[in-house]
Design an enzyme around this catalytic site. Structure first.
Site, PDB file in Angstrom:
ATOM      1  N   GLY A  28      -6.016  17.384  -4.205  1.00 37.58           N
ATOM      2  CA  GLY A  28      -6.410  18.761  -3.946  1.00 37.58           C
ATOM      3  C   GLY A  28      -5.491  19.473  -2.983  1.00 37.58           C
ATOM      4  O   GLY A  28      -4.362  19.050  -2.745  1.00 37.58           O
ATOM      5  N   GLN A  32       2.412  24.972  -5.072  1.00 33.72           N
ATOM      6  CA  GLN A  32       3.344  25.110  -6.181  1.00 33.72           C
ATOM      7  C   GLN A  32       3.948  23.776  -6.606  1.00 33.72           C
ATOM      8  O   GLN A  32       4.405  23.626  -7.740  1.00 33.72           O
ATOM      9  CB  GLN A  32       4.442  26.106  -5.813  1.00 33.72           C
ATOM     10  CG  GLN A  32       3.973  27.550  -5.775  1.00 33.72           C
ATOM     11  CD  GLN A  32       3.350  27.994  -7.095  1.00 33.72           C
ATOM     12  OE1 GLN A  32       3.979  27.898  -8.147  1.00 33.72           O
ATOM     13  NE2 GLN A  32       2.125  28.479  -7.038  1.00 33.72           N
ATOM     14  N   HIS A  34       2.182  21.041  -6.935  1.00 35.18           N
ATOM     15  CA  HIS A  34       1.203  20.562  -7.911  1.00 35.18           C
ATOM     16  C   HIS A  34       1.277  21.373  -9.201  1.00 35.18           C
ATOM     17  O   HIS A  34       1.111  20.826 -10.302  1.00 35.18           O
ATOM     18  CB  HIS A  34      -0.213  20.651  -7.335  1.00 35.18           C
ATOM     19  CG  HIS A  34      -0.441  19.797  -6.137  1.00 35.18           C
ATOM     20  ND1 HIS A  34      -0.443  20.303  -4.865  1.00 35.18           N
ATOM     21  CD2 HIS A  34      -0.675  18.464  -6.011  1.00 35.18           C
ATOM     22  CE1 HIS A  34      -0.683  19.334  -4.004  1.00 35.18           C
ATOM     23  NE2 HIS A  34      -0.816  18.204  -4.662  1.00 35.18           N
ATOM     24  N   GLY A 147       4.743  13.418  -8.421  1.00 31.56           N
ATOM     25  CA  GLY A 147       5.882  14.050  -7.781  1.00 31.56           C
ATOM     26  C   GLY A 147       6.824  13.030  -7.163  1.00 31.56           C
ATOM     27  O   GLY A 147       6.406  11.958  -6.721  1.00 31.56           O
ATOM     28  N   VAL A 176       9.371  20.116  -5.141  1.00 30.73           N
ATOM     29  CA  VAL A 176       9.411  21.581  -5.066  1.00 30.73           C
ATOM     30  C   VAL A 176       9.488  21.966  -3.592  1.00 30.73           C
ATOM     31  O   VAL A 176       8.777  21.399  -2.752  1.00 30.73           O
ATOM     32  CB  VAL A 176       8.174  22.207  -5.729  1.00 30.73           C
ATOM     33  CG1 VAL A 176       8.205  23.734  -5.618  1.00 30.73           C
ATOM     34  CG2 VAL A 176       8.103  21.786  -7.199  1.00 30.73           C
ATOM     35  N   ARG A 187       0.199  19.429   4.126  1.00 28.96           N
ATOM     36  CA  ARG A 187       0.208  19.288   5.585  1.00 28.96           C
ATOM     37  C   ARG A 187       1.036  20.375   6.288  1.00 28.96           C
ATOM     38  O   ARG A 187       0.948  20.526   7.503  1.00 28.96           O
ATOM     39  CB  ARG A 187       0.746  17.907   5.974  1.00 28.96           C
ATOM     40  CG  ARG A 187      -0.186  16.757   5.602  1.00 28.96           C
ATOM     41  CD  ARG A 187       0.400  15.419   6.028  1.00 28.96           C
ATOM     42  NE  ARG A 187      -0.569  14.342   5.917  1.00 28.96           N
ATOM     43  CZ  ARG A 187      -0.808  13.652   4.812  1.00 28.96           C
ATOM     44  NH1 ARG A 187      -0.117  13.946   3.721  1.00 28.96           N
ATOM     45  NH2 ARG A 187      -1.710  12.691   4.792  1.00 28.96           N
TER      46      ARG A 187
END
Length: 284
Positions: A28, A32, A34, A147, A176, A187
């Site tokens: 969650g 961008q 994700h 990622g 990204v 974070r």
């Protein structure tokens, strides 16, 4: 988009979609980075396939209770992003739904997790492997997308799929970044103004190591010293956790660059731990 909150709801939802899906596991606080994973999943699935996203802050991969408690919860915004990106199925289980109260089995990874973030966070990747295995069992995905920012996680998931014979193809998506080079992370919002100003130095330091490699420097000790000095000189708030160069597949330390490797770093700004990496492909 259909939302399932329990295992039972998920199993019922699976009957209403073209399965198997392309899965994007997340915790969650979507950004961008994700979104890039979701778009990659759609490219793989095609317009008529199923893209599934899971949102679950997995408690057993946190070895720091404070980090778990401070992990951002932005579910309403996450749902909106998933709807906008055309996600077909969103799974948002509670801890009680996904883990039995007397659970006693955990997947242990004993090689790739011994260094980098695994050395600093004991048990972290056992928690990651356990929850990803559970998600793979629930979704039976043909493909899953992760990622490259957490390169160690990607390597470990690939190893788990190989060793446990999961029938899922793992896809890694490039990190990204913000315009100033800072890797996107949930974070980042916790950084102070001064720390946020200095944090892009991490990527600049890694890029400078690549430039040294392009000029023919393949000695790892020299490259790592350069990265460390670049960070120390340009980000006085930074507290370096580790700077290491490892084989891209095995994550074992290398001394000389003669095959694909990565330089991976973890740095604290106050209590915010940021990670980043760069792939090194020496010409030989």
């Amino acid at each position: 988009m259909e939302i399932a909150n329990t295992v039972t709801e998920l199993l019922l939802a699976k009957k209403r979609f073209p399965f198997p899906p392309v899965l994007v596991p997340t915790m969650g606080a979507l950004h961008q980075g994700h979104v890039a994973l979701i778009r990659k999943a759609r490219d793989i699935a095609g317009p008529n396939g199923c893209v599934a996203v899971s949102i679950f802050v997995n408690p057993i991969q946190f070895n720091n209770l404070n980090d778990l408690e401070n992990y951002p919860n932005k579910l309403a915004n996450d749902i909106s992003i998933c709807e906008t990106e055309g996600v077909d199925l969103l799974y948002t289980p509670s801890t009680e739904s996904l883990y039995a109260g007397n659970r006693s089995i955990t997947i242990n990874e004993s090689s790739l997790s011994a260094q980098l973030c695994g050395a600093a966070r004991p048990g972290h990747f056992d928690g990651v492997c356990t929850v990803v295995a559970k998600l793979f069992n629930l979704f039976s995905p043909i493909d899953a997308v992760f990622g490259k920012k957490d390169y160690q996680q990607l390597a470990i998931i690939n190893r788990m799929v190989r060793d446990l014979n999961f029938q899922t193809v793992i896809h890694g998506v490039d990190t990204v970044r913000e315009q100033d080079g800072l890797a996107l992370s949930s974070r980042n919002v916790r950084l102070s103004v001064k720390a946020r100003t200095q944090a892009p130095v991490l990527h600049k330091a890694l890029k400078s190591a690549c430039e040294l490699l392009e000029r023919g420097q393949k000695d790892v000790a020299t490259l790592l010293k350069h990265v460390r000095e670049h960070i120390s000189q340009n980000a006085p708030l930074a507290k370096i956790d580790y700077i290491e160069c490892v084989d891209a597949a095995t994550l074992q330390a290398v001394d000389l660059l003669n095959h694909k490797s990565i330089i991976a770093i973890a740095v604290f700004f106050d209590d915010v731990r940021l990670i980043d990496n760069v792939e090194l492909n020496p010409n030989y």
